[in-house]
Motif scaffolding. Structure first.
Motif, PDB file in Angstrom:
ATOM      1  N   LEU A  19       0.586   6.750  -0.188  1.00 56.07           N
ATOM      2  CA  LEU A  19       1.845   6.019  -0.108  1.00 56.07           C
ATOM      3  C   LEU A  19       2.464   6.157   1.276  1.00 56.07           C
ATOM      4  CD1 LEU A  19       4.107   4.393  -1.519  1.00 56.07           C
ATOM      5  CD2 LEU A  19       5.094   6.593  -2.176  1.00 56.07           C
ATOM      6  N   GLY A  20       2.422   7.366   1.821  1.00 56.69           N
ATOM      7  CA  GLY A  20       2.951   7.585   3.167  1.00 56.69           C
ATOM      8  C   GLY A  20       2.184   6.811   4.223  1.00 56.69           C
ATOM      9  N   VAL A  21       0.865   6.783   4.103  1.00 56.71           N
ATOM     10  CA  VAL A  21       0.036   6.038   5.057  1.00 56.71           C
ATOM     11  C   VAL A  21       0.337   4.543   4.976  1.00 56.71           C
ATOM     12  CG1 VAL A  21      -2.349   5.349   5.573  1.00 56.71           C
ATOM     13  CG2 VAL A  21      -1.807   7.755   5.169  1.00 56.71           C
ATOM     14  N   ILE A  22       0.465   4.016   3.770  1.00 54.49           N
ATOM     15  CA  ILE A  22       0.754   2.589   3.599  1.00 54.49           C
ATOM     16  C   ILE A  22       2.136   2.245   4.155  1.00 54.49           C
ATOM     17  CG2 ILE A  22       1.212   0.791   1.881  1.00 54.49           C
ATOM     18  CD1 ILE A  22      -1.059   2.037   0.203  1.00 54.49           C
ATOM     19  N   LEU A  23       3.116   3.079   3.840  1.00 52.71           N
ATOM     20  CA  LEU A  23       4.465   2.822   4.361  1.00 52.71           C
ATOM     21  C   LEU A  23       4.499   2.916   5.886  1.00 52.71           C
ATOM     22  CD1 LEU A  23       6.713   4.650   1.747  1.00 52.71           C
ATOM     23  CD2 LEU A  23       6.401   2.184   2.070  1.00 52.71           C
ATOM     24  N   PHE A  24       3.771   3.867   6.454  1.00 53.82           N
ATOM     25  CA  PHE A  24       3.677   3.971   7.909  1.00 53.82           C
ATOM     26  C   PHE A  24       3.044   2.704   8.494  1.00 53.82           C
ATOM     27  CE2 PHE A  24       1.102   5.119  11.645  1.00 53.82           C
ATOM     28  CZ  PHE A  24       2.127   5.487  12.513  1.00 53.82           C
ATOM     29  N   GLY A  25       1.960   2.225   7.848  1.00 54.63           N
ATOM     30  CA  GLY A  25       1.297   1.007   8.316  1.00 54.63           C
ATOM     31  C   GLY A  25       2.202  -0.204   8.243  1.00 54.63           C
ATOM     32  N   ILE A  53      -5.395   0.442  13.187  1.00 53.48           N
ATOM     33  CA  ILE A  53      -6.423   0.001  12.250  1.00 53.48           C
ATOM     34  C   ILE A  53      -6.769   1.083  11.239  1.00 53.48           C
ATOM     35  CG2 ILE A  53      -8.355   0.667  13.719  1.00 53.48           C
ATOM     36  CD1 ILE A  53      -9.765  -1.900  12.700  1.00 53.48           C
ATOM     37  N   TRP A  54      -6.564   2.332  11.601  1.00 48.99           N
ATOM     38  CA  TRP A  54      -6.957   3.414  10.711  1.00 48.99           C
ATOM     39  C   TRP A  54      -6.102   3.499   9.450  1.00 48.99           C
ATOM     40  CZ3 TRP A  54      -3.177   6.916   9.741  1.00 48.99           C
ATOM     41  CH2 TRP A  54      -2.176   7.074  10.698  1.00 48.99           C
ATOM     42  N   THR A  55      -4.906   2.895   9.436  1.00 48.12           N
ATOM     43  CA  THR A  55      -4.052   3.003   8.260  1.00 48.12           C
ATOM     44  C   THR A  55      -4.665   2.285   7.052  1.00 48.12           C
ATOM     45  OG1 THR A  55      -2.734   1.097   8.970  1.00 48.12           O
ATOM     46  CG2 THR A  55      -1.910   3.298   9.554  1.00 48.12           C
ATOM     47  N   ARG A  72      -7.851  20.588 -15.556  1.00 49.55           N
ATOM     48  CA  ARG A  72      -7.194  19.283 -15.699  1.00 49.55           C
ATOM     49  C   ARG A  72      -5.956  19.163 -14.836  1.00 49.55           C
ATOM     50  NH1 ARG A  72      -6.188  19.245 -21.586  1.00 49.55           N
ATOM     51  NH2 ARG A  72      -4.418  18.032 -20.945  1.00 49.55           N
ATOM     52  N   PRO A  73      -4.989  20.078 -14.951  1.00 53.47           N
ATOM     53  CA  PRO A  73      -3.801  19.941 -14.100  1.00 53.47           C
ATOM     54  C   PRO A  73      -4.120  20.073 -12.614  1.00 53.47           C
ATOM     55  CG  PRO A  73      -3.385  21.495 -15.877  1.00 53.47           C
ATOM     56  CD  PRO A  73      -4.824  21.166 -15.921  1.00 53.47           C
ATOM     57  N   LEU A  74      -5.115  20.902 -12.279  1.00 51.26           N
ATOM     58  CA  LEU A  74      -5.488  21.049 -10.877  1.00 51.26           C
ATOM     59  C   LEU A  74      -6.040  19.737 -10.325  1.00 51.26           C
ATOM     60  CD1 LEU A  74      -5.744  22.994  -8.482  1.00 51.26           C
ATOM     61  CD2 LEU A  74      -8.029  23.568  -9.321  1.00 51.26           C
ATOM     62  N   SER A  75      -6.925  19.098 -11.084  1.00 49.04           N
ATOM     63  CA  SER A  75      -7.472  17.801 -10.668  1.00 49.04           C
ATOM     64  C   SER A  75      -6.376  16.756 -10.522  1.00 49.04           C
ATOM     65  CB  SER A  75      -8.508  17.299 -11.676  1.00 49.04           C
ATOM     66  OG  SER A  75      -9.634  18.117 -11.699  1.00 49.04           O
ATOM     67  N   LEU A  76      -5.487  16.707 -11.494  1.00 48.70           N
ATOM     68  CA  LEU A  76      -4.404  15.721 -11.451  1.00 48.70           C
ATOM     69  C   LEU A  76      -3.418  16.010 -10.324  1.00 48.70           C
ATOM     70  CD1 LEU A  76      -3.735  15.160 -15.249  1.00 48.70           C
ATOM     71  CD2 LEU A  76      -4.868  13.622 -13.646  1.00 48.70           C
ATOM     72  N   THR A  77      -3.184  17.279 -10.027  1.00 44.82           N
ATOM     73  CA  THR A  77      -2.282  17.629  -8.932  1.00 44.82           C
ATOM     74  C   THR A  77      -2.863  17.208  -7.592  1.00 44.82           C
ATOM     75  OG1 THR A  77      -1.392  19.488 -10.192  1.00 44.82           O
ATOM     76  CG2 THR A  77      -1.065  19.532  -7.812  1.00 44.82           C
ATOM     77  N   ILE A  78      -4.149  17.475  -7.396  1.00 36.35           N
ATOM     78  CA  ILE A  78      -4.794  17.067  -6.141  1.00 36.35           C
ATOM     79  C   ILE A  78      -4.814  15.543  -6.032  1.00 36.35           C
ATOM     80  CG2 ILE A  78      -6.952  17.089  -4.836  1.00 36.35           C
ATOM     81  CD1 ILE A  78      -7.462  19.883  -6.070  1.00 36.35           C
ATOM     82  N   ALA A  79      -5.124  14.857  -7.145  1.00 38.84           N
ATOM     83  CA  ALA A  79      -5.133  13.397  -7.128  1.00 38.84           C
ATOM     84  C   ALA A  79      -3.736  12.847  -6.847  1.00 38.84           C
ATOM     85  CB  ALA A  79      -5.662  12.856  -8.462  1.00 38.84           C
ATOM     86  N   ALA A  80      -2.721  13.453  -7.437  1.00 40.47           N
ATOM     87  CA  ALA A  80      -1.345  13.003  -7.188  1.00 40.47           C
ATOM     88  C   ALA A  80      -0.950  13.242  -5.736  1.00 40.47           C
ATOM     89  CB  ALA A  80      -0.381  13.720  -8.128  1.00 40.47           C
ATOM     90  N   SER A  81      -1.418  14.339  -5.164  1.00 43.32           N
ATOM     91  CA  SER A  81      -1.140  14.610  -3.746  1.00 43.32           C
ATOM     92  C   SER A  81      -1.787  13.560  -2.856  1.00 43.32           C
ATOM     93  CB  SER A  81      -1.647  15.998  -3.364  1.00 43.32           C
ATOM     94  OG  SER A  81      -1.008  16.981  -4.130  1.00 43.32           O
TER      95      SER A  81
END
Length: 164
Positions: free
Chosen positions: A28-34, A46-48, A13-22
């Motif tokens: 978020l970084g991709v959206i802010l960059f876009g 266009i890739w963003t 459970r924590p492993l799945s949630l950690t990967i999902a949070a990552s």
């Protein structure tokens, strides 16, 4: 068996949630960059947009199993409260088998679909469509994994703390 079940879920459970949070943080970084590129640099690649879309799907799919086990998903448990204990147990087994069947079926169908479109590439990223679509079978398989280890026990009910 119960101890093993709890240990497996305590790790997965924590492993799945950690990967999902990552993935969500990367998204978020991709959206802010876009946004920065679009409004301050004159035009976003266009890739963003495409990467953000694939990352949010991957985030949801990877977190689904852990959220199901924690009882954090949306559900109405009214019937379970109204039934006698014997019928409630039968309903729990039915819900468990149904969820497990849907998750395994979703993993199988989405795996076959992801491989059937391998000859096509995405428009923005230029990678095989199989790559981003693999988040679906992986997510469904993780859901099946969590459901299988959780067993046909009653699902947790999220409670709200009363504000006094």
């Amino acid at each position: 068996m119960s101890s093993l079940r709890h240990r497996v879920l305590a790790i997965s459970r924590p492993l799945s949630l950690t990967i999902a949070a990552s993935l969500l943080l990367i998204n978020l970084g991709v959206i802010l960059f876009g946004v920065f590129m679009r409004y301050f640099a004159g035009g976003a690649p266009i890739w963003t947009d495409e990467l953000a879309r694939f990352l949010i799907i991957g985030t949801v799919m990877l977190a689904a199993g852990a959220v199901w086990v924690e009882g954090g998903h949306m559900r109405v448990a009214l019937i379970e409260r109204l039934l006698p204990p014997a019928l409630t147990r039968l309903l729990n087994i039915y819900q468990w088998l149904l969820t497990l069947g849907i998750a395994l079926g979703g993993a199988w169908v989405s795996y076959r679909y992801a491989h059937s479109v391998s000859m096509f590439t995405t428009s923005g990223l230029g990678v095989s469509r199989t790559v981003p679509l693999m988040s679906l079978p992986i997510g469904f398989a993780l859901l099946a994994w969590h459901v299988l280890w959780y067993g046909p026990a009653p699902l947790r009910v999220a409670t709200e703390d009363a504000a006094s």
